[in-house]
Design a protein around this motif. Sequence first.
Motif, PDB file in Angstrom:
ATOM      1  N   TRP A  67      -5.763   8.785   1.904  1.00 47.71           N
ATOM      2  CA  TRP A  67      -5.405   8.375   0.552  1.00 47.71           C
ATOM      3  C   TRP A  67      -4.632   7.081   0.630  1.00 47.71           C
ATOM      4  O   TRP A  67      -3.764   6.920   1.479  1.00 47.71           O
ATOM      5  N   VAL A  68      -4.938   6.150  -0.257  1.00 46.81           N
ATOM      6  CA  VAL A  68      -4.198   4.893  -0.310  1.00 46.81           C
ATOM      7  C   VAL A  68      -4.315   4.326  -1.727  1.00 46.81           C
ATOM      8  O   VAL A  68      -5.324   4.515  -2.399  1.00 46.81           O
ATOM      9  N   ALA A  69      -3.253   3.665  -2.177  1.00 44.73           N
ATOM     10  CA  ALA A  69      -3.223   3.010  -3.485  1.00 44.73           C
ATOM     11  C   ALA A  69      -2.341   1.773  -3.362  1.00 44.73           C
ATOM     12  O   ALA A  69      -1.629   1.604  -2.369  1.00 44.73           O
ATOM     13  N   ALA A  70      -2.389   0.929  -4.378  1.00 47.54           N
ATOM     14  CA  ALA A  70      -1.525  -0.249  -4.411  1.00 47.54           C
ATOM     15  C   ALA A  70      -1.309  -0.649  -5.862  1.00 47.54           C
ATOM     16  O   ALA A  70      -2.275  -0.849  -6.604  1.00 47.54           O
TER      17      ALA A  70
ATOM     18  N   LEU B 252       0.849  -1.195   0.000  1.00 46.07           N
ATOM     19  CA  LEU B 252       0.000   0.000   0.000  1.00 46.07           C
ATOM     20  C   LEU B 252       0.880   1.238   0.000  1.00 46.07           C
ATOM     21  O   LEU B 252       1.873   1.316   0.710  1.00 46.07           O
ATOM     22  N   THR B 253       0.494   2.206  -0.816  1.00 50.18           N
ATOM     23  CA  THR B 253       1.245   3.460  -0.875  1.00 50.18           C
ATOM     24  C   THR B 253       0.293   4.614  -0.591  1.00 50.18           C
ATOM     25  O   THR B 253      -0.915   4.483  -0.713  1.00 50.18           O
ATOM     26  N   GLY B 254       0.839   5.732  -0.238  1.00 51.84           N
ATOM     27  CA  GLY B 254       0.035   6.905   0.067  1.00 51.84           C
ATOM     28  C   GLY B 254       0.264   7.308   1.506  1.00 51.84           C
ATOM     29  O   GLY B 254       1.195   6.854   2.165  1.00 51.84           O
ATOM     30  N   THR B 255      -0.619   8.160   2.005  1.00 54.00           N
ATOM     31  CA  THR B 255      -0.439   8.649   3.369  1.00 54.00           C
ATOM     32  C   THR B 255      -0.886   7.616   4.393  1.00 54.00           C
ATOM     33  O   THR B 255      -0.473   7.672   5.531  1.00 54.00           O
TER      34      THR B 255
END
Length: 168
Positions: A143-146, A118-121
């Motif tokens: 905010w989160v993405a992968a 997971l990336t983001g804050t």
Amino acid sequence: LRKAPFIDWPQPTPITYGTPLGPQQLNASSLVEGDFFYSPGAGTILPVDEHKPFPITVRFVPFDSELYEETTATVHVYVGLAPLVITIQNATKFYLDPMPVLSFAATGFVNGDGVSVLTGTDTLRAEATAASLPANYRIIFDWVAAENYSITLNLGSLEVLSRPTVTT
């Protein structure tokens, strides 16, 4: 003069990230007897590229090398994002108590992946403070993405409860 044997290889259906290559994709055939060598091979997990398909190549080595020559063929497979569900856990607290620790759960990781992808804050926050009046407040992920995943985010809620009263 040796002949190039015909390789019949149907176009593979799209797969999602985490699906290992197997007989559904590595299924070339020929009327000539011989061995098939695939690159990448069975069990390989392909990366996602939403803009172009991934090439898979087969090298066919006929058993009768006097009549037939070695030949290759290539097909392309689209690799889609794997579904990932992030659920923010509901929480409760009493009015004027400190804010609770907020947490989430993620389901759908594949290929040995975990929350480290997971990336983001990855900051969870409630639309409430310790002094917020009793009510339900949303808990949100800032905010989160992968990479390789399509995320469904299920928001949680923080219920601020009235303080219990003691009658004497």
